[in-house]
Design an enzyme around this catalytic site. Structure first.
Site, mmCIF file in Angstrom:
data_model
loop_
_atom_site.group_PDB
_atom_site.id
_atom_site.type_symbol
_atom_site.label_atom_id
_atom_site.label_comp_id
_atom_site.label_asym_id
_atom_site.label_seq_id
_atom_site.Cartn_x
_atom_site.Cartn_y
_atom_site.Cartn_z
ATOM 1 N N LYS A 153 0.786 5.702 2.039
ATOM 2 C CA LYS A 153 -0.336 5.422 1.133
ATOM 3 C C LYS A 153 -1.650 6.056 1.617
ATOM 4 O O LYS A 153 -2.602 6.159 0.849
ATOM 5 C CB LYS A 153 -0.508 3.918 0.920
ATOM 6 N N ASP A 154 -1.704 6.499 2.889
ATOM 7 C CA ASP A 154 -2.900 7.170 3.397
ATOM 8 C C ASP A 154 -2.869 8.680 3.185
ATOM 9 O O ASP A 154 -3.852 9.369 3.453
ATOM 10 C CB ASP A 154 -3.051 6.915 4.907
ATOM 11 N N ARG A 170 -13.160 -3.926 6.556
ATOM 12 C CA ARG A 170 -12.688 -2.709 7.219
ATOM 13 C C ARG A 170 -12.195 -3.017 8.627
ATOM 14 O O ARG A 170 -12.427 -4.090 9.157
ATOM 15 C CB ARG A 170 -13.834 -1.681 7.307
ATOM 16 N N ARG A 177 -6.624 -3.551 -4.970
ATOM 17 C CA ARG A 177 -6.450 -5.002 -4.882
ATOM 18 C C ARG A 177 -7.619 -5.714 -5.548
ATOM 19 O O ARG A 177 -7.441 -6.699 -6.265
ATOM 20 C CB ARG A 177 -6.356 -5.440 -3.416
#
Length: 318
Positions: free
Chosen positions: A86-87, A152, A135
């Protein structure tokens, strides 16, 4: 055909505990497959690891956690790089390819809280932390009375912020918590209907130089066909939407027999608009990857016809 095994192989990886777990996971597999080959880790710090006081979407989502690792591949300081898929940007730099998609682990999002057993228990104005616009938009669509704040840092840092009382609950990837042995922190996994996963979530991918035939041969046994076809469809959707990994786009594919199904969503950050579509295709084993790509493009075009381009344009210019 006998594979010519090099004496050593170097894996480029980020230094976070989760990234190191992932790199060591691949290292162990390779060492079992090729006992005479020594596998080493090249630990690196990426731009995304350094800038921790700004939401990811504000500093540009493309390649924040992979660029330095890719430079090591170009400079031949490393042979492969292990990433959370996903990165990984939807378009890879010239000369690099994804040589293997490993079997997907849990793709879901996890609800973590010291106060509440379930997201539905959170009262109005309770503070929910997440680093993901995907999200945020989906949860805001379902529960518009929560205060959603940016969160973060690596998994340990995020849990510390929760434990220090900065948040009433946080949302993290289930797979990351499980890989780090933190299953006990998961109160429950969010249902796909509430929070559809990110493109590639739960899957690991191995990047390498596209002309390195030896490395590509070594990686071939690590490829998981079902995962590969699912994430190819997801990434084709995201690429067509011109989305990076830090945008309010969700995409999740499943393969049942020969039927590949892809659900896609695009939402406004405030949660007021949430576009959805689901489409399927039948794989024929002639050009399954091509059919997966076509499915992704069709799902993206359906979302675009609903107005996804306008939503994404607003996000990019905020």
């Amino acid at each position: 055909m006998t594979i010519s095994t090099p004496d050593t192989l170097t894996i480029a990886t980020r230094q976070s505990p989760l990234a190191l777990w992932q790199a060591n996971f691949v290292k162990d597999i390779l060492e079992k497959l090729y006992p005479t080959m020594k596998v080493k880790l090249l630990e690196m710090v990426t731009k995304g690891d350094k800038i921790l006081d700004t939401p990811l979407a504000k500093i540009g989502g493309k390649g924040l956690f992979v660029k330095e690792l890719e430079n090591a591949l170009y400079e031949k300081r490393a042979d492969i790089a292990v990433h959370s898929l996903k990165d990984v940007p939807m378009v890879l730099p010239e000369g690099l390819t994804l040589g293997a998609y490993l079997e997907r682990h849990a793709p879901t999002d996890a609800f973590v809280s010291n106060k509440y057993l379930h997201l539905d228990e959170m009262p109005a104005e309770a503070i929910l932390g997440t680093s993901s616009l995907r999200r945020e938009c989906q949860i805001a669509h379902a529960k518009d009375n929560l205060v959603i704040k940016s969160l973060r840092g690596n998994v340990g840092t995020r849990l510390s912020k929760l434990d220090n009382g900065e948040y009433d609950a946080i949302i993290l990837a289930t797979s990351g918590l499980q890989r780090l042995g933190l299953d006990a922190r998961i109160r429950h996994e969010l249902d796909d209907e509430l929070s559809l996963p990110a493109v590639g979530q739960g899957a690991l991918a191995i990047e390498c130089r596209d002309d390195d035939e030896i490395i590509l041969s070594l990686l071939a046994p690590l490829n998981h066909t079902q995962t590969r076809l699912c994430v190819i469809a997801e990434r084709a959707m995201n690429r067509t939407l011109e989305g990076g990994c830090q945008v309010p786009i969700a995409g999740f594919a499943t393969l049942n027999g020969n039927t590949l199904t892809l659900c896609g969503r695009v939402g406004s950050i405030d949660g007021k608009t949430l576009l959805k579509t689901t489409q399927s295709t039948t794989l024929t084993h002639d050009d399954d990857e091509g059919l997966a790509q076509i499915l992704g493009i069709q799902v993206a075009n359906d979302l675009l016809s609903q107005g996804a381009d306008k939503i994404l344009k607003e996000v990019y210019h905020t």
